[in-house]
Design a protein around this motif. Structure first.
Motif, PDB file in Angstrom:
ATOM      1  N   MET A   1       6.822  98.211  63.484  1.00  0.00           N
ATOM      2  CA  MET A   1       6.487  97.110  62.602  1.00  0.00           C
ATOM      3  C   MET A   1       4.971  96.994  62.499  1.00  0.00           C
ATOM      4  O   MET A   1       4.280  96.855  63.507  1.00  0.00           O
ATOM      5  CB  MET A   1       7.086  95.806  63.152  1.00  0.00           C
ATOM      6  CG  MET A   1       6.797  94.618  62.277  1.00  0.00           C
ATOM      7  SD  MET A   1       7.654  93.106  62.753  1.00  0.00           S
ATOM      8  CE  MET A   1       6.791  92.615  64.206  1.00  0.00           C
ATOM      9  N   ILE A   2       4.475  97.060  61.286  1.00  0.00           N
ATOM     10  CA  ILE A   2       3.053  96.881  61.006  1.00  0.00           C
ATOM     11  C   ILE A   2       2.872  95.481  60.445  1.00  0.00           C
ATOM     12  O   ILE A   2       3.607  95.045  59.558  1.00  0.00           O
ATOM     13  CB  ILE A   2       2.538  97.939  60.016  1.00  0.00           C
ATOM     14  CG1 ILE A   2       2.695  99.337  60.632  1.00  0.00           C
ATOM     15  CG2 ILE A   2       1.092  97.663  59.628  1.00  0.00           C
ATOM     16  CD1 ILE A   2       2.366 100.467  59.685  1.00  0.00           C
ATOM     17  N   VAL A   3       1.862  94.758  60.951  1.00  0.00           N
ATOM     18  CA  VAL A   3       1.630  93.372  60.565  1.00  0.00           C
ATOM     19  C   VAL A   3       0.183  93.210  60.135  1.00  0.00           C
ATOM     20  O   VAL A   3      -0.737  93.677  60.809  1.00  0.00           O
ATOM     21  CB  VAL A   3       1.935  92.427  61.752  1.00  0.00           C
ATOM     22  CG1 VAL A   3       1.506  91.007  61.454  1.00  0.00           C
ATOM     23  CG2 VAL A   3       3.414  92.472  62.098  1.00  0.00           C
ATOM     24  N   ALA A  88      -0.392  83.206  65.681  1.00  0.00           N
ATOM     25  CA  ALA A  88       0.496  83.675  64.610  1.00  0.00           C
ATOM     26  C   ALA A  88       1.264  84.917  65.068  1.00  0.00           C
ATOM     27  O   ALA A  88       2.484  85.007  64.892  1.00  0.00           O
ATOM     28  CB  ALA A  88      -0.302  83.963  63.339  1.00  0.00           C
ATOM     29  N   LEU A  89       0.563  85.864  65.670  1.00  0.00           N
ATOM     30  CA  LEU A  89       1.213  87.094  66.145  1.00  0.00           C
ATOM     31  C   LEU A  89       2.251  86.797  67.226  1.00  0.00           C
ATOM     32  O   LEU A  89       3.319  87.414  67.254  1.00  0.00           O
ATOM     33  CB  LEU A  89       0.159  88.069  66.675  1.00  0.00           C
ATOM     34  CG  LEU A  89      -0.725  88.719  65.608  1.00  0.00           C
ATOM     35  CD1 LEU A  89      -1.939  89.382  66.246  1.00  0.00           C
ATOM     36  CD2 LEU A  89       0.076  89.711  64.781  1.00  0.00           C
ATOM     37  N   PRO A  96       4.218  93.416  67.117  1.00  0.00           N
ATOM     38  CA  PRO A  96       3.990  94.503  66.162  1.00  0.00           C
ATOM     39  C   PRO A  96       3.554  95.800  66.861  1.00  0.00           C
ATOM     40  O   PRO A  96       2.975  95.762  67.935  1.00  0.00           O
ATOM     41  CB  PRO A  96       2.861  93.985  65.278  1.00  0.00           C
ATOM     42  CG  PRO A  96       2.470  92.661  65.789  1.00  0.00           C
ATOM     43  CD  PRO A  96       3.259  92.331  66.993  1.00  0.00           C
ATOM     44  N   GLU A  97       3.861  96.897  66.198  1.00  0.00           N
ATOM     45  CA  GLU A  97       3.398  98.200  66.695  1.00  0.00           C
ATOM     46  C   GLU A  97       1.928  98.410  66.342  1.00  0.00           C
ATOM     47  O   GLU A  97       1.209  99.119  67.045  1.00  0.00           O
ATOM     48  CB  GLU A  97       4.235  99.317  66.082  1.00  0.00           C
ATOM     49  CG  GLU A  97       5.691  99.273  66.498  1.00  0.00           C
ATOM     50  CD  GLU A  97       6.569 100.144  65.624  1.00  0.00           C
ATOM     51  OE1 GLU A  97       6.076 101.160  65.071  1.00  0.00           O
ATOM     52  OE2 GLU A  97       7.757  99.803  65.484  1.00  0.00           O
ATOM     53  N   GLY A 112      -2.515  95.108  71.947  1.00  0.00           N
ATOM     54  CA  GLY A 112      -1.847  96.213  71.276  1.00  0.00           C
ATOM     55  C   GLY A 112      -2.748  96.928  70.280  1.00  0.00           C
ATOM     56  O   GLY A 112      -3.894  96.540  70.035  1.00  0.00           O
ATOM     57  N   PRO A 113      -2.226  97.986  69.669  1.00  0.00           N
ATOM     58  CA  PRO A 113      -2.993  98.736  68.669  1.00  0.00           C
ATOM     59  C   PRO A 113      -3.346  97.869  67.461  1.00  0.00           C
ATOM     60  O   PRO A 113      -2.544  97.043  67.023  1.00  0.00           O
ATOM     61  CB  PRO A 113      -2.042  99.865  68.255  1.00  0.00           C
ATOM     62  CG  PRO A 113      -1.030  99.960  69.344  1.00  0.00           C
ATOM     63  CD  PRO A 113      -0.911  98.581  69.923  1.00  0.00           C
ATOM     64  N   GLN A 114      -4.551  98.074  66.963  1.00  0.00           N
ATOM     65  CA  GLN A 114      -4.996  97.342  65.784  1.00  0.00           C
ATOM     66  C   GLN A 114      -6.013  98.175  65.015  1.00  0.00           C
ATOM     67  O   GLN A 114      -6.634  99.088  65.558  1.00  0.00           O
ATOM     68  CB  GLN A 114      -5.599  96.002  66.175  1.00  0.00           C
ATOM     69  CG  GLN A 114      -6.820  96.095  67.084  1.00  0.00           C
ATOM     70  CD  GLN A 114      -7.358  94.733  67.462  1.00  0.00           C
ATOM     71  OE1 GLN A 114      -7.847  94.002  66.614  1.00  0.00           O
ATOM     72  NE2 GLN A 114      -7.231  94.381  68.741  1.00  0.00           N
ATOM     73  N   ARG A 115      -6.160  97.817  63.733  1.00  0.00           N
ATOM     74  CA  ARG A 115      -7.142  98.485  62.875  1.00  0.00           C
ATOM     75  C   ARG A 115      -7.784  97.434  61.989  1.00  0.00           C
ATOM     76  O   ARG A 115      -7.081  96.611  61.391  1.00  0.00           O
ATOM     77  CB  ARG A 115      -6.453  99.555  62.023  1.00  0.00           C
ATOM     78  CG  ARG A 115      -7.448 100.413  61.245  1.00  0.00           C
ATOM     79  CD  ARG A 115      -6.796 101.597  60.570  1.00  0.00           C
ATOM     80  NE  ARG A 115      -6.109 101.159  59.366  1.00  0.00           N
ATOM     81  CZ  ARG A 115      -4.893 101.527  59.005  1.00  0.00           C
ATOM     82  NH1 ARG A 115      -4.188 102.337  59.759  1.00  0.00           N
ATOM     83  NH2 ARG A 115      -4.361 101.100  57.888  1.00  0.00           N
TER      84      ARG A 115
END
Length: 190
Positions: A1-3, A88-89, A96-97, A112-115
């Motif tokens: 899941m991408i958020v 919110a997350l 989320p992934e 977690g991973p983020q961009r």
């Protein structure tokens, strides 16, 4: 899941900073794009309001978070903004992934991973959807608070630093919902 996550109200003198987190499938992102989804600042209030139920119906999941005016004053605007995004997350049904963050600053409390994506609210549908949900939710809250704190014109400027807001502050002083650290220049020499 991408958020996608985005915030609104960062520069306001009054009220909380809001954030939203939204996950969209590709098909939902395309449908929302056809409906005109883009950065909330580029949409009329009427268009934004019309998109809210469309986003809510098509999103895989979505959630809101906020950082209070008190948190802005005690911890700073960046930390309050990060807390709003983190909240919110954390309200999503599952972690989320990958988190797509609007702007250049990473979300420091997120493990977690983020961009980060510069102008992500005009490039990524999930971030644009988050900006719309956060903006509409914050504006609705400020309209309700305008009834509790009449005379500041909050229903017109949503707590931003307008001439009307400045005049009301100088005449009546700040409320408990104002960000006092944002007002120090305004009251200097008064």
């Amino acid at each position: 899941m991408i958020v996608g996550v985005d915030e609104v109200g960062r520069g306001c003198w009054f009220g909380p900073v809001f954030a939203a987190a939204v996950s969209l499938r590709d098909s939902a992102a395309q449908e929302l794009s056809i409906l005109g989804l883009t950065d909330s600042k580029a949409l009329s209030p009427r268009r934004r309001a019309a998109l809210v139920p469309e986003i809510e119906a098509r999103a895989t999941c979505w959630a809101l978070g906020q950082g209070s005016a008190r948190e802005v004053d005690t911890k700073g605007i960046r930390v309050a903004t990060e807390l709003a995004m983190l909240r919110a997350l954390q309200r999503l049904p599952q972690p989320p992934e990958l988190v797509l963050v609007d702007g250049v600053l990473t979300l420091r409390p997120w493990a977690g991973p983020q961009r980060t994506i510069v102008r992500g609210d005009s490039q990524e549908a999930s971030i644009a959807a988050a900006s719309v949900l956060a903006k509409e939710a914050r504006d609705a809250l400020i309209r309700r608070l305008a009834q509790r704190f009449p005379g500041y014109g909050l229903e017109r400027h949503a707590g931003y630093g307008t001439a009307q807001h400045r005049a009301a502050l100088l005449a009546s002083g700040p409320t408990p919902m104002h960000r006092h650290t944002f007002l120090t220049k305004l009251f200097r020499g008064v």
